[in-house]
Design a protein around this motif. Structure first.
Motif, short mmCIF file in Angstrom:
data_model
loop_
_atom_site.label_atom_id
_atom_site.label_comp_id
_atom_site.label_asym_id
_atom_site.label_seq_id
_atom_site.Cartn_x
_atom_site.Cartn_y
_atom_site.Cartn_z
N PRO A 172 0.82 -1.21 0.00
CA PRO A 172 0.00 0.00 0.00
C PRO A 172 0.86 1.26 0.00
N PHE A 173 0.21 2.39 -0.17
CA PHE A 173 0.89 3.68 -0.09
C PHE A 173 1.46 3.87 1.31
N ARG A 174 0.63 3.57 2.32
CA ARG A 174 1.06 3.61 3.72
C ARG A 174 0.27 2.56 4.50
N ILE A 175 0.70 2.31 5.75
CA ILE A 175 -0.05 1.46 6.68
C ILE A 175 -0.38 2.31 7.90
N CYS A 176 -1.58 2.13 8.44
CA CYS A 176 -2.01 2.89 9.61
C CYS A 176 -2.31 1.95 10.76
N PHE A 177 -1.65 2.17 11.90
CA PHE A 177 -1.96 1.43 13.12
C PHE A 177 -3.07 2.20 13.83
N LYS A 178 -4.23 1.57 13.95
CA LYS A 178 -5.44 2.29 14.36
C LYS A 178 -5.94 1.78 15.71
N ASP A 179 -5.90 2.66 16.70
CA ASP A 179 -6.39 2.34 18.04
C ASP A 179 -7.72 3.06 18.25
N VAL A 180 -8.77 2.55 17.63
CA VAL A 180 -10.05 3.24 17.65
C VAL A 180 -10.68 3.23 19.03
N GLY A 181 -10.34 2.27 19.86
CA GLY A 181 -10.93 2.19 21.19
C GLY A 181 -10.17 2.94 22.25
N GLY A 182 -9.05 3.57 21.89
CA GLY A 182 -8.24 4.26 22.87
C GLY A 182 -7.69 3.32 23.93
N LEU A 183 -7.28 2.12 23.52
CA LEU A 183 -6.87 1.08 24.46
C LEU A 183 -5.36 0.99 24.65
N LEU A 184 -4.61 1.57 23.75
CA LEU A 184 -3.16 1.53 23.90
C LEU A 184 -2.72 2.33 25.12
N THR A 185 -1.60 1.93 25.66
CA THR A 185 -0.91 2.69 26.70
C THR A 185 0.46 3.07 26.15
#
Length: 362
Positions: A68-81
């Motif tokens: 792909p053009f780019r890859i996006c790491f998506k934390d839609v739930g706001g669960l990352l710390t």
């Protein structure tokens, strides 16, 4: 719709799958490229026993294989710390060569701004932010906050923040005029990792419970959401799957029995229309059997989603309807164009500024 977006100057779009079935995105990515778009592949984050480091690393590899053009790491739930971001993101970037990464993180648990900084430290080149008052809360972190913090850490953030300030002022004036909430930082809650209901959905659940005279049972409903998610095979809590889980949890609490009543959406989910074989395999077999053991489920067994052609849409909305209005009506709803026109007339004066601001100056 994509062709029209390209005509209007939009060149980038993010695509994904609610179950991170990345290999299914190759054909869509190639179709978008033929239309002039540069697709960004979403790899969505979640927390459960099945969402391990190796799970995400394999999805990163699959995304890179599509080129792909780019890859996006998506934390839609706001669960990352911040700690989890430091641990996981470098592992993902190590699997994808020189393909640039984006980071999309929500602030549901108050950690979005910190996670964005950690993503950049790990090598992510593009961070999604929002303009206040649409920032923070359940949204992305403030563009002003993230840019200033990156600069303080020695990174180049080539943004003209002064040019963005009028946009922020305009949106804030509209919010105050209409009584809309303005995004504010939220406090950390450990329970977010149990129920994983996006913050914006909690107010909807409260409303459902209040309508049933059970407004004081939101905590019980959030606990029930954790059980429903487990019963459903731990779907990633992203639209529309999070709505299915949350609404079913509320129904279970209101009726005092699990799955006595279910929505059509939950029936479609049990038939595999929102995740295919992976969703079916992950579901608790007894729960799935109970959902499908009712007349309505049998009625919907062979349901097919309507896919009207462009010609049919033209016939429905009129041959003279503009492309923009046709797209708006077909995707959002028949009255969408009128709502947009009314809102535009209500909020803007002749020079495009909020009417309330013009009145104050007069």
């Amino acid at each position: 719709m994509i062709s029209k977006a390209v005509d209007l100057g939009i060149r980038y779009t993010r695509i994904g799958d609610n179950w991170n079935r990345i290999t299914r995105l190759r054909d869509k990515k190639e179709r978008l490229e033929r239309l002039g778009m540069r697709p960004v592949i979403n790899v969505m984050y979640s927390v459960s026993a099945r969402h391990t480091d190796e799970y995400f690393i394999e999805r990163a590899r699959q995304a890179a294989a599509i080129q792909p053009f780019r890859i996006c790491f998506k934390d839609v739930g706001g669960l990352l710390t911040p700690e989890r971001t430091r641990e996981l993101v470098p592992k993902l970037l190590a699997e994808t060569g020189d393909i640039p990464w984006e980071f999309h993180g929500h602030c549901n648990n108050g950690l979005g701004p910190l996670n964005a900084l950690e993503a950049v430290k790990a090598g992510v080149q593009y961070v999604h932010t929002a303009v206040p008052p649409l920032a923070n809360g359940n949204s992305q972190p403030s563009v002003f906050n993230v840019a200033r913090n990156l600069r303080a850490l020695g990174y180049d953030a080539p943004l003209d923040l002064e040019a963005l300030q009028p946009a922020s002022d305009h949106l804030r004036a509209v919010a105050r005029q209409e009584g809309f909430p303005e995004g504010q930082p939220v406090e950390y809650s450990e329970r977010q990792y149990t129920h994983q209901i996006p913050g914006g959905m909690i107010s909807n659940l409260v409303y459902q419970l209040q309508q049933a005279g059970l407004g004081d049972r939101i905590e019980e409903t959030l606990e029930e959401a954790a059980q429903v998610r487990a019963d459903f095979g731990y779907p990633i809590m992203v639209t529309p799957l999070s709505q299915f889980v949350g609404s079913q949890a509320a129904i279970n609490v209101i009726l005092g029995e699990r799955y006595k009543q279910v929505s059509d959406d939950v029936i479609h989910y049990a038939w595999g229309r929102h995740g295919g074989d992976e969703a079916i395999a992950g579901m608790d077999p007894e729960v799935r059997a109970k959902i499908l053991d009712r007349p309505r489920a049998r009625e919907l067994e062979h349901f097919e989603v309507p896919e009207p052609t462009l010609r049919e849409l033209r016939q429905r909305y009129g041959e003279s309807t503009s492309d923009e209005e046709l797209i708006l009506r077909a995707i959002v709803g028949d009255d969408a164009a009128e709502v947009v026109r009314a809102a535009s007339a209500r909020h803007a004066g002749a020079d495009g500024r909020p009417l309330v601001e013009l009145l104050r100056e007069l």
